[in-house]
Design a protein around this motif. Structure first.
Motif, PDB file in Angstrom:
ATOM      1  N   TYR A   1      -6.885   1.720  -6.837  1.00  0.00           N
ATOM      2  CA  TYR A   1      -6.663   3.146  -7.038  1.00  0.00           C
ATOM      3  C   TYR A   1      -5.450   3.376  -7.947  1.00  0.00           C
TER       4      TYR A   1
ATOM      5  N   ILE B   1       0.545   4.207  -2.807  1.00  0.00           N
ATOM      6  CA  ILE B   1       0.175   5.593  -2.515  1.00  0.00           C
ATOM      7  C   ILE B   1       1.221   6.550  -3.079  1.00  0.00           C
TER       8      ILE B   1
ATOM      9  N   ARG C   1      -6.491   6.608   3.481  1.00  0.00           N
ATOM     10  CA  ARG C   1      -5.052   6.651   3.745  1.00  0.00           C
ATOM     11  C   ARG C   1      -4.305   7.209   2.538  1.00  0.00           C
ATOM     12  N   ALA C   2      -4.762   6.881   1.346  1.00  0.00           N
ATOM     13  CA  ALA C   2      -4.157   7.451   0.140  1.00  0.00           C
ATOM     14  C   ALA C   2      -4.403   8.952   0.069  1.00  0.00           C
ATOM     15  N   ARG C   3      -5.591   9.362   0.428  1.00  0.00           N
ATOM     16  CA  ARG C   3      -5.925  10.790   0.376  1.00  0.00           C
ATOM     17  C   ARG C   3      -5.008  11.628   1.263  1.00  0.00           C
TER      18      ARG C   3
ATOM     19  N   ILE D   1       0.574   6.898  -6.780  1.00  0.00           N
ATOM     20  CA  ILE D   1      -0.586   7.770  -7.026  1.00  0.00           C
ATOM     21  C   ILE D   1      -0.187   9.233  -6.858  1.00  0.00           C
ATOM     22  N   GLU D   2       0.580   9.521  -5.801  1.00  0.00           N
ATOM     23  CA  GLU D   2       1.036  10.893  -5.551  1.00  0.00           C
ATOM     24  C   GLU D   2       1.844  11.429  -6.733  1.00  0.00           C
TER      25      GLU D   2
ATOM     26  N   VAL E   1      -6.263   0.645  -2.353  1.00  0.00           N
ATOM     27  CA  VAL E   1      -5.146   1.350  -2.971  1.00  0.00           C
ATOM     28  C   VAL E   1      -4.666   0.646  -4.241  1.00  0.00           C
TER      29      VAL E   1
ATOM     30  N   GLU F   1       0.816  -1.218   0.000  1.00  0.00           N
ATOM     31  CA  GLU F   1       0.000   0.000   0.000  1.00  0.00           C
ATOM     32  C   GLU F   1       0.849   1.267   0.000  1.00  0.00           C
TER      33      GLU F   1
END
Length: 351
Positions: free
Chosen positions: A142, A21, A314-316, A24-25, A139, A17
């Motif tokens: 995502y 993340i 948590r990703a947000r 994604i960032e 995630v 995860e």
């Protein structure tokens, strides 16, 4: 196969995860920079870039809340000043299919907050959209969605939903949820229901929440223009107040009401804990619109008693914070939470 025994209110991060993340960032940062080269300013948000306006409101905590719900901002009856931003998720033109958002920022919230750099700020954010569930499970999904969105260059990322060679790995459920979200008829931001869609803490329990418009909020006739949602709010608040009931629902079954899968709608009853009152007002003066544009919202502007839960949240945390920092830096604005005095001084001066 025996299902893993889950516990109420407990999170279960998936393997990989943290790396997901981070990816994604980076995708989000690259996309924002590509969308806003040096000659295009201001830099807008990646998500919910178009606001219909920010309005001044009161968030009134009810008396007589059941003891099990008395935590954080709901611990005692009181009235918080609030700024509420109504928005589109992507569309600049209000007539286009889109998800609509309601972001609430409460002022005067005492206590240390979750974000390290904003521990002493006195705000609490509550983020909602006009659908009870989210279209991404975790995630891993995502990451796949963001990769597909990057390749789609602004178009619907069909690669995420359907283009896996194995039909059993298609994201059909996610596609259906997304289509329902996009195809809701909205006459005004002030007459539709909003949901958190993802879970949060309430003390040591897990909850979701919703804002339900009062039946006294009139439904306007729709004249399809690119800014019709803003115009509907202007006409409403020129003549009368608006209000919403704010309700929460407790997680009562960790299997049927999971923390880590916001695609699943919880079925426990909602209980009213607060009233949102939006008085008659003007909110489209240029200084007000600029104030609204410079605000940042994240579910992690929060007391520990309302900590966001689940992989999507948590990703947000990391992604929203990085994008807010980048957007404000490119716009030459300091990232700082406004005070209640800042907000009320501006609104009172322009009334």
């Amino acid at each position: 196969m025996q299902l893993k025994k889950l516990e109420l209110g407990k999170e279960y991060p998936i393997t990989g995860e943290i790396a997901g993340i981070k990816e994604i960032e980076q995708i989000s940062i690259d996309a924002l920079k590509q969308s806003f080269p040096d000659n295009i300013r201001p830099v807008l948000r990646d998500a919910h870039p178009k606001h219909h306006g920010c309005v001044r409101a009161e968030f009134i905590i009810d008396e007589g809340i059941p003891q099990e719900l008395k935590a954080g901002i709901f611990k005692h009856p009181r009235t918080f000043t609030a700024a509420i931003r109504f928005s589109n998720n992507k569309a600049v033109d209000d007539t286009k299919k889109d998800v609509r958002g309601m972001a609430i920022k409460l002022f005067g919230v005492e206590g240390e907050k979750l974000l390290e750099r904003q521990k002493q700020e006195k705000t609490q954010d509550l983020l909602l959209i006009n659908h009870p569930v989210f279209f991404i499970k975790d995630v891993q999904d995502y990451v796949e969605f963001f990769r597909a969105r990057q390749l789609a260059k602004g178009n619907l990322p069909l690669k995420f939903f359907f283009l896996n060679p194995n039909p059993f790995k298609w994201h059909l459920r996610e596609f259906i949820i997304g289509m329902v979200m996009l195809n809701k008829k909205v006459n005004s931001p002030l007459v539709i229901q909003y949901w958190s869609s993802t879970p949060y803490k309430l003390g040591d329990r897990a909850i979701k929440f919703t804002a339900v418009p009062s039946s006294q909020n009139p439904t306007p006739a729709v004249i399809q223009t690119p800014d019709y949602l803003r115009q509907a709010m202007i006409e409403h608040l020129n003549h009368q107040d608006a209000s919403f009931d704010f309700l929460i629902q407790l997680q009562t079954d960790p299997q049927k009401m999971p923390i880590e899968d916001p695609r699943i709608e919880w079925k426990s009853p909602f209980q009213k804990v607060a009233t949102i009152k939006i008085p008659r007002q003007q909110f489209t003066v240029p200084q007000q619109m600029e104030f609204c544009e410079n605000l940042s919202f994240t579910p992690w502007h929060s007391l520990p008693e309302h900590q966001p839960l689940g992989g999507v949240n948590r990703a947000r945390k990391q992604v929203y914070e990085a994008l807010a920092e980048l957007r404000h830096n490119l716009n030459n604005i300091v990232v700082k939470e406004p005070t209640e005095e800042d907000f009320l001084t501006l609104w009172n001066k322009l009334m």
